[in-house]
Scaffold this active site. Structure first.
Site, PDB file in Angstrom:
ATOM      1  N   SER A   1       1.012  -1.352   0.086  1.00 29.84           N
ATOM      2  CA  SER A   1      -0.142  -0.068   0.145  1.00 29.84           C
ATOM      3  C   SER A   1       0.770   1.153   0.002  1.00 29.84           C
ATOM      4  O   SER A   1       1.729   1.215   0.720  1.00 29.84           O
ATOM      5  CB  SER A   1      -0.882  -0.114   1.349  1.00 29.84           C
ATOM      6  OG  SER A   1      -1.669  -1.464   1.547  1.00 29.84           O
TER       7      SER A   1
ATOM      8  N   HIS B   1      -4.072   0.475  -4.353  1.00 32.81           N
ATOM      9  CA  HIS B   1      -3.013  -0.462  -5.297  1.00 32.81           C
ATOM     10  C   HIS B   1      -3.047  -0.195  -6.770  1.00 32.81           C
ATOM     11  O   HIS B   1      -4.154   0.210  -7.282  1.00 32.81           O
ATOM     12  CB  HIS B   1      -3.426  -2.088  -4.666  1.00 32.81           C
ATOM     13  CG  HIS B   1      -3.066  -2.299  -3.583  1.00 32.81           C
ATOM     14  ND1 HIS B   1      -2.164  -2.925  -2.944  1.00 32.81           N
ATOM     15  CD2 HIS B   1      -3.800  -1.789  -2.396  1.00 32.81           C
ATOM     16  CE1 HIS B   1      -2.165  -2.941  -1.674  1.00 32.81           C
ATOM     17  NE2 HIS B   1      -3.228  -2.358  -1.175  1.00 32.81           N
TER      18      HIS B   1
ATOM     19  N   HIS C   1      -4.947 -10.086  -1.834  1.00 35.11           N
ATOM     20  CA  HIS C   1      -4.933 -10.431  -0.602  1.00 35.11           C
ATOM     21  C   HIS C   1      -5.719 -11.727  -0.147  1.00 35.11           C
ATOM     22  O   HIS C   1      -6.891 -11.621  -0.717  1.00 35.11           O
ATOM     23  CB  HIS C   1      -5.228  -9.361   0.642  1.00 35.11           C
ATOM     24  CG  HIS C   1      -4.340  -8.139   0.642  1.00 35.11           C
ATOM     25  ND1 HIS C   1      -4.335  -7.327  -0.604  1.00 35.11           N
ATOM     26  CD2 HIS C   1      -2.969  -7.614   1.034  1.00 35.11           C
ATOM     27  CE1 HIS C   1      -3.668  -6.261  -0.409  1.00 35.11           C
ATOM     28  NE2 HIS C   1      -2.771  -6.390   0.650  1.00 35.11           N
TER      29      HIS C   1
ATOM     30  N   TYR D   1      -7.838 -11.871   2.322  1.00 32.94           N
ATOM     31  CA  TYR D   1      -9.162 -11.192   2.705  1.00 32.94           C
ATOM     32  C   TYR D   1      -9.988 -10.879   1.570  1.00 32.94           C
ATOM     33  O   TYR D   1     -10.953 -10.495   1.718  1.00 32.94           O
ATOM     34  CB  TYR D   1      -9.044 -10.081   3.908  1.00 32.94           C
ATOM     35  CG  TYR D   1      -8.294  -8.766   3.186  1.00 32.94           C
ATOM     36  CD1 TYR D   1      -9.029  -8.147   2.324  1.00 32.94           C
ATOM     37  CD2 TYR D   1      -6.935  -8.838   3.569  1.00 32.94           C
ATOM     38  CE1 TYR D   1      -8.225  -6.813   1.724  1.00 32.94           C
ATOM     39  CE2 TYR D   1      -6.269  -7.474   3.235  1.00 32.94           C
ATOM     40  CZ  TYR D   1      -6.800  -6.641   2.309  1.00 32.94           C
ATOM     41  OH  TYR D   1      -6.363  -5.474   1.890  1.00 32.94           O
ATOM     42  N   GLU D   2      -9.590 -10.854   0.254  1.00 35.87           N
ATOM     43  CA  GLU D   2     -10.330 -10.291  -0.701  1.00 35.87           C
ATOM     44  C   GLU D   2     -11.349 -11.485  -1.129  1.00 35.87           C
ATOM     45  O   GLU D   2     -12.395 -11.033  -1.417  1.00 35.87           O
ATOM     46  CB  GLU D   2      -9.488  -9.975  -2.005  1.00 35.87           C
ATOM     47  CG  GLU D   2      -8.784  -8.709  -1.573  1.00 35.87           C
ATOM     48  CD  GLU D   2      -7.554  -8.055  -2.872  1.00 35.87           C
ATOM     49  OE1 GLU D   2      -8.130  -7.762  -3.767  1.00 35.87           O
ATOM     50  OE2 GLU D   2      -6.472  -7.922  -2.414  1.00 35.87           O
TER      51      GLU D   2
ATOM     52  N   ALA E   1       2.518  -2.659   4.141  1.00 40.40           N
ATOM     53  CA  ALA E   1       2.356  -1.809   5.295  1.00 40.40           C
ATOM     54  C   ALA E   1       2.099  -2.392   6.472  1.00 40.40           C
ATOM     55  O   ALA E   1       1.180  -3.680   6.166  1.00 40.40           O
ATOM     56  CB  ALA E   1       1.094  -0.981   4.932  1.00 40.40           C
TER      57      ALA E   1
ATOM     58  N   MET F   1      -1.409  -8.023   6.728  1.00 44.77           N
ATOM     59  CA  MET F   1      -2.284  -8.895   6.083  1.00 44.77           C
ATOM     60  C   MET F   1      -1.904  -9.494   4.811  1.00 44.77           C
ATOM     61  O   MET F   1      -2.664  -9.956   4.015  1.00 44.77           O
ATOM     62  CB  MET F   1      -3.829  -8.425   6.182  1.00 44.77           C
ATOM     63  CG  MET F   1      -4.276  -7.657   7.101  1.00 44.77           C
ATOM     64  SD  MET F   1      -5.723  -6.634   6.870  1.00 44.77           S
ATOM     65  CE  MET F   1      -6.014  -5.760   8.238  1.00 44.77           C
ATOM     66  N   SER F   2      -0.430  -9.667   4.768  1.00 46.67           N
ATOM     67  CA  SER F   2       0.052 -10.037   3.265  1.00 46.67           C
ATOM     68  C   SER F   2       1.287 -10.799   3.468  1.00 46.67           C
ATOM     69  O   SER F   2       1.704 -11.232   4.614  1.00 46.67           O
ATOM     70  CB  SER F   2      -0.057  -8.968   2.494  1.00 46.67           C
ATOM     71  OG  SER F   2       1.172  -7.856   2.824  1.00 46.67           O
TER      72      SER F   2
ATOM     73  N   ASN G   1       1.428   2.539  11.342  1.00 46.11           N
ATOM     74  CA  ASN G   1       0.506   2.550  12.935  1.00 46.11           C
ATOM     75  C   ASN G   1       0.905   1.829  13.944  1.00 46.11           C
ATOM     76  O   ASN G   1       1.801   0.752  13.556  1.00 46.11           O
ATOM     77  CB  ASN G   1      -0.819   2.378  12.533  1.00 46.11           C
ATOM     78  CG  ASN G   1      -1.287   0.814  12.188  1.00 46.11           C
ATOM     79  OD1 ASN G   1      -1.200   0.723  10.946  1.00 46.11           O
ATOM     80  ND2 ASN G   1      -1.410   0.124  13.099  1.00 46.11           N
TER      81      ASN G   1
ATOM     82  N   HIS H   1      -7.946   1.766   7.178  1.00 41.83           N
ATOM     83  CA  HIS H   1      -7.389   1.545   5.829  1.00 41.83           C
ATOM     84  C   HIS H   1      -7.032   2.975   5.486  1.00 41.83           C
ATOM     85  O   HIS H   1      -5.748   3.058   4.749  1.00 41.83           O
ATOM     86  CB  HIS H   1      -8.268   0.756   4.882  1.00 41.83           C
ATOM     87  CG  HIS H   1      -7.772   0.445   3.646  1.00 41.83           C
ATOM     88  ND1 HIS H   1      -6.417  -0.170   3.642  1.00 41.83           N
ATOM     89  CD2 HIS H   1      -8.055   0.708   2.314  1.00 41.83           C
ATOM     90  CE1 HIS H   1      -6.069  -0.200   2.390  1.00 41.83           C
ATOM     91  NE2 HIS H   1      -7.131   0.354   1.437  1.00 41.83           N
TER      92      HIS H   1
HETATM   93  N1  HPA Z   1      -2.616  -4.353  11.295  1.00 43.17           N
HETATM   94  C1  HPA Z   1      -2.778  -5.410  10.163  1.00 43.17           C
HETATM   95  N2  HPA Z   1      -2.598  -4.954   9.211  1.00 43.17           N
HETATM   96  C2  HPA Z   1      -2.106  -3.623   8.944  1.00 43.17           C
HETATM   97  C3  HPA Z   1      -1.682  -2.776  10.107  1.00 43.17           C
HETATM   98  C4  HPA Z   1      -2.349  -3.094  11.399  1.00 43.17           C
HETATM   99  O1  HPA Z   1      -2.313  -2.664  12.380  1.00 43.17           O
HETATM  100  N3  HPA Z   1      -1.623  -1.605   9.494  1.00 43.17           N
HETATM  101  C5  HPA Z   1      -1.116  -1.768   8.432  1.00 43.17           C
HETATM  102  N4  HPA Z   1      -1.466  -2.937   7.795  1.00 43.17           N
END
Ligand code: HPA
Length: 267
Positions: free
Chosen positions: A28, A58, A80, A82-83, A110, A205-206, A229, A241
């Protein structure tokens, strides 16, 4: 013909048949580097078996050409888990990368940090990962090749080279362990406390399913997270997101300098 050879042919028709040295998957907010590739950008939709990545932020193109004098294949987007619930979504794309001649794959993403000394805007060089999802993209693979060793999945030589490049361009990068959490919901604070106890430093998540697939195909791997974060419960900042996309460019500029230096050393 198989989907893989159809995709290979489509790439060879547009980008020529010179072998690619290295693949790069962009996470991302890291799309800028794809635009810097001197070559062609092929939409995933034109490549049989490639994912139809739909996540905002993306860029679903395969960029083939030179970057810092090295012939690369840059994946502007990933699908991903989750998609669509498919952990093997990137299988065909990574098979194609190997057949293009690549030996190495650098992955970026990310991630949320569980380490107070690695705040948003910083980078983390993954020393290892925890597949907390319990999913595996090789389930259903019928051959014994499915029993992929994961001991040096994060290749020590590639990591050393990336670390040396970071040092050379004056960017601080910490080592850390990445936990793959399926998403798309973010984690709870209790889950983050648990992941910390399990030895994780970052969560995202990847990346993990792609590393498993890349090792299956015999590619050497290394991965860098841009921290967007602090993980859930570790700061007052709201996790979203939108926030991820807004924060990714902070680390992206540093990541780009490291990767450009690293590529130049491969020339
Ligand atoms: N958790 C999961 N995936 C992420 C996060 C997070 O805090 N930040 C960016 N992608």
């Amino acid at each position: 013909m198989s989907l893989t050879s159809d995709a290979l042919k489509a790439i060879h028709d547009r980008a020529g048949t010179a072998p690619v040295r290295l693949g790069l998957i962009l996470g991302s907010g890291l799309g800028h580097l794809a635009q810097a590739v001197d070559g062609v950008a092929i939409p995933y939709a034109d490549l049989p078996g490639f994912p139809h990545a739909a996540v905002s932020g993306h860029n679903p193109h395969l960029h083939i050409g030179t970057l810092e004098g090295v012939r690369v294949a840059v994946f502007g987007a990933r699908e991903h888990y989750y998609e669509k619930g498919n952990p093997a979504a990137m299988r065909r794309a990574l098979d194609v990368l190997k057949r293009l001649g690549a030996t190495d794959l650098i992955l970026t993403n990310a991630a949320g940090s569980m380490r107070p000394d690695v705040p948003p805007g910083d980078l983390m060089l993954l020393s290892d990962h925890i597949n907390y999802s319990g999913l595996n993209p090789l389930i259903g693979e019928p051959t014994d090749a499915r029993f992929v060793p994961m001991t040096d999945a994060h290749n020590p030589d590639l990591r050393a080279a990336l670390r040396a490049s970071a040092q050379a361009v004056g960017i601080d990068i910490k080592d850390g362990v990445y936990a793959w959490y399926s998403g798309p919901s973010f984690e709870t604070p209790a889950e983050i406390r648990m992941l910390k106890m399990l030895g994780a430093d970052a969560v995202g998540m990847s990346t993990v399913p792609e590393i498993i697939l890349a090792r299956f195909f015999g590619l050497r791997c290394a991965a860098i997270s841009t921290i967007t974060n602090m993980a859930a419960g570790m700061s007052d900042e709201k996790i979203s997101h939108e926030h991820t996309k807004a924060m990714a460019p902070l680390g992206a500029a540093k990541l780009e300098r490291i990767l450009r230096h690293f590529l130049a050393t491969l020339r």
